[in-house]
Design an enzyme around this catalytic site. Structure first.
Site: not given
Ligand code: ATP
Length: 475
Positions: A226, A121
């Site tokens: 959230d 990430k």
């Molecule tokens: N550990 C993981 N395993 C599988 N898929 C993941 C994982 N972490 C994230 N994802 C995928 O990536 C997408 C985005 O991840 P995450 O919600 O952590 O990002 P974000 O930038 O914080 O998103 P937002 O703020 O828009 O909710 C998730 O909806 C999921 O589909």
């Protein structure tokens, strides 16, 4: 900014040394001056300048030559530093496909030497709105603000620290494997976001699991803040995993009860709407017994209370700057024209004079790019519900958006406007018009041929003279 790790193969030890030197020089300078980079890198025979050129070519650096010759890292440059660190530590060896795009992050599949898959990430604070891009451009005028790279680094550290503490205490969250700069490597969850699930075999069990999770978090002094269908992954056995917790608040927060109730209500409403399931019982904040504390474990990962305060203050400060920036005039933007922009959108500066930019700004402000969820532009209609709108964006808007996103791919042909097809009557009328025009043309050339070119001019001249004489005589 798309992560393209291919350039990693072409970078030498000297290039990485220079990249790290720029990162170090950026601690005290927004743009690291070239002499300082050279003295930190300490490379022989002009090696540093050559490396800077290579890094700039691969878009790992961003150049500014207005006040002095300076460079700063782009998100891609920062990504490369983190990737290099993960590779050297043996955490990862391969970078695969992008599997998610969050509001402020990019998610990739990565693997180690044993082909074990993980999720990478990359935090990308500050990329969500066009206003923020203006903010980046306008950066020198807000020196007190921290860079987005630094904020992304703090956000990643926070996520890693919380994930580790929660995982160690048996919460259903991914297993955090490693952390560097603005990136986290974690275990891959084999599931789908709850938002993509249309039917549950055991809705009441999943509902209870979620409520129990909210209560258990609170017993550790935490409220998610959230807790929604986008941050919950569910697998084929209907086991849940919580994946994202950037705005965790403490149960001692003055608005804790409001946040707690909001999380609970969010799940109840979603289950009712999506699965037609009405939860008859739900937890109350007053029932919560806070008998655990994660502060020590969170601090053990390096994220202290001071970091938390700093992150909150800096984010607030940046948001404040964004409000200030609403009053930034187009002239301010134009004055930036000789510098590159954060994600190497150098070319778009030339267009800033264009009146249309104003229009484009207004247009883009109302749009959220949300490719993760059904890959459509969502128009914010100011109400709670955001409906996907099939927006036919004009070509230049698309170009602008792609430039901001760093994905300037060629548009497919069908994006262009359809060619106009005239009716039968219109074709007939056009033919007749053409015939009349041809006839007139023919007659004109005939009469021109019969007289010499000078003759025609002379006749016109003498006619004009006559007219003038008559006019004078009449007065
Ligand atoms: N550990 C993981 N395993 C599988 N898929 C993941 C994982 N972490 C994230 N994802 C995928 O990536 C997408 C985005 O991840 P995450 O919600 O952590 O990002 P974000 O930038 O914080 O998103 P937002 O703020 O828009 O909710 C998730 O909806 C999921 O589909």
């Amino acid at each position: 900014m798309k992560l393209d790790p291919k350039a990693l193969r072409f970078l030498s030890r000297e290039d990485f040394r220079t990249l790290v030197s720029i990162e170090m020089a950026m601690k005290n300078h927004e743009f690291a001056p070239v002499p300082l980079i050279q003295s930190i890198a300490n490379l022989k025979f002009g090696g540093c300048k050559k490396s800077i050129q290579t890094l700039h070519k691969f878009k790992l650096l961003f150049h500014d030559g207005r006040k002095y010759d300076g460079y700063k890292l782009t998100y891609l440059g920062y990504d490369f530093l983190a990737l290099k660190a993960f590779v050297s530590r043996g955490t990862i060896s391969f970078v695969g496909n992008q599997i998610g795009v969050g509001k402020e992050s990019d998610i990739y599949i990565v693997a180690n030497d044993d082909n074990e898959e993980f999720v990478l990430k990359l935090h990308r604070l500050g990329r969500t709105s066009f206003k923020t891009i203006k903010n980046n451009r306008d950066y020198l005028k807000h020196r007190k603000s921290a860079s987005w790279l630094y904020l992304s680094r703090l956000a990643a550290l926070k996520e890693y620290a919380y994930m580790k503490a929660l995982h160690d205490n048996g919460f259903p969250v991914p297993n955090p494997v490693d952390y560097n700069r603005h990136c986290i490597v974690m275990s891959r969850v084999r599931g789908y976001p709850l938002t993509q699930v249309t039917e549950l075999r055991h809705p009441s069990r999943v509902y209870s699991d979620l409520m129990r999770l909210i209560v258990r978090l609170a017993s550790y002094g935490l409220i998610h803040g959230d807790f929604n269908e986008f941050n919950i992954l569910i697998d084929d056995e209907e086991h849940i995993t919580l994946i994202d917790f950037p705005q965790m608040v403490s149960t001692s927060h003055m608005n804790a009860e409001m946040y707690f109730d909001r999380d609970v209500q969010c799940i109840r409403t979603y289950f009712e709407k999506r699965f037609d399931f009405i939860g008859e019982s739900w937890p109350k904040f007053s029932d919560i017994r806070n008998d655990h504390n994660l502060d020590v474990q969170i601090a053990a990962s390096g994220f202290t209370r001071d970091n938390e305060k700093e992150l909150n203050t800096l984010v607030e400060e940046q948001e404040g700057n964004e409000k200030d920036l609403e009053s930034v005039t187009q002239d301010d933007l134009d004055s930036d024209s000789d510098s590159d922009s954060e994600d190497s959108e150098e070319e778009d500066d030339d267009d800033d004079d264009d009146d249309e930019v104003e229009e484009v700004v207004e247009e883009i402000k109302g749009l959220h790019v949300n490719r993760n969820r059904d890959f459509k532009f969502i128009k914010d209609n100011g109400e709670d519900e955001q409906e996907p709108v099939p927006i036919l964006l004009r070509k230049e808007y698309l170009k602008e958006i792609q430039q901001f996103e760093g994905t300037s791919e060629e548009q497919p042909e069908d994006d262009e406007e359809e060619e106009y097809q005239p009716t039968k009557e219109e074709i007939q009328a056009e033919k007749q018009k053409q015939m009349v025009q041809d006839r007139v043309k023919k007659q004109l050339t005939k009469s021109m041929k019969s007289k010499s070119g000078g003759g025609v001019r002379n006749t016109v001249k003498s006619r004009a003279k006559k007219d003038i004489k008559n006019h004078i005589n009449s007065h």
